[in-house]
Design an enzyme around this catalytic site. Sequence first.
Site: not given
Ligand SMILES: NC(=O)c1ccc[n+]([C@@H]2O[C@H](COP(=O)([O-])OP(=O)(O)OC[C@H]3O[C@@H](n4cnc5c(N)ncnc54)[C@H](OP(=O)(O)O)[C@@H]3O)[C@@H](O)[C@H]2O)c1
Length: 300
Positions: A71, A221-222, A227
């Site tokens: 990352y 999760p979100l 997007g």
């Molecule tokens: N194992 C794997 O292959 C893998 C792959 C992907 C991710 N991951 C892990 O999983 C974690 C979670 O996934 P993710 O962070 O990608 O999650 P996600 O569901 O994609 O959410 C993150 C996105 O949602 C936005 N967001 C967050 N809170 C929000 C809210 N309350 N309202 C509106 N938008 C919101 C963020 O933008 P803003 O910054 O503007 O809030 C960001 O763009 C990652 O951080 C990573 O550690 C693992």
Amino acid sequence: MTKTEESTTTVTTAGRWALGGDLSVSRTGFGAMRLPMRDFGIPGVDPRQAVAVLRRAVELGVDHIDTAAFYFHQDVTANALIREALHPYRDDLVIATKVGPGRRRPDGEWLSPAGPEELKAAVHDNLRELGLDRLDLVYLRLQPPNDGALAERFGALAELQQEGLIRHLGISNATVEQLAEAQRIAPVASVQNRFSVGSRTDSAVLDACTEQSIAFVPYYPLVGKGGDQAVSDTAQLEAIAARYGASTAQVKLAWLLALSPSVLIIPGTSSPAHLEENMAAGALTLAPADLAALTAPHTV
Ligand SMILES: NC(=O)c1ccc[n+]([C@@H]2O[C@H](COP(=O)([O-])OP(=O)(O)OC[C@H]3O[C@@H](n4cnc5c(N)ncnc54)[C@H](OP(=O)(O)O)[C@@H]3O)[C@@H](O)[C@H]2O)c1
């Protein structure tokens, strides 16, 4: 009650889980992927804001942070941000990391799936970057849909666990069969797979984790990648959120937490406002009818 105390109560409301049976964490954690980058190839926020978000997350009660050495955007890395924000670490802070296909620095190009020796080197990279003598939880991150047999790769991590460099092992992007294969080599404390209201193809893996008291950590999760439409807000989600006076993000997270006591959430954000919102999701209890409506096939 101060704002901090109030918010800490809400993180705690989601309850706790013992990773590997002995490492207690709040079920509401934090994913660090979005701090150094908005997405792969897209720069993240100012590192000072990223550091502030991490410190606030811990202040709010987060004791489980998910990261990976891959990352990063150019010279800004999640591991360095975590170290700058939180080192020396609190004794109760669990930092989980993942090893698998690496990314070349600084351009970020994905490398081919790593073999046993490259995985071991990646564990040492994480130890050095985070400033730790032992990693609490290391996932073998498989490349979906199937990047080959995992025995040698998971075995390499199990060797490092035997040497005391890793406390617990996990597996990411795993099928039920791959989970069972890994368990024949060493105990699996946690599975991290993609899962959300809009993306539920891995429900059999979630069920297997629940049955065996293995943590299930849903990623994306979100919002998902770029997007992703699969997790975009539906009218139904918006209507449910409005009835509770909650955000759709909080409803998505509360839905995940209600699925199983094994679920640990790690929503990622670089926004202080979104952080406060996400960390409060554990206080939202959705009625059975709303949980069922969101789980029904037509909502996907
Ligand atoms: N194992 C794997 O292959 C893998 C792959 C992907 C991710 N991951 C892990 O999983 C974690 C979670 O996934 P993710 O962070 O990608 O999650 P996600 O569901 O994609 O959410 C993150 C996105 O949602 C936005 N967001 C967050 N809170 C929000 C809210 N309350 N309202 C509106 N938008 C919101 C963020 O933008 P803003 O910054 O503007 O809030 C960001 O763009 C990652 O951080 C990573 O550690 C693992």
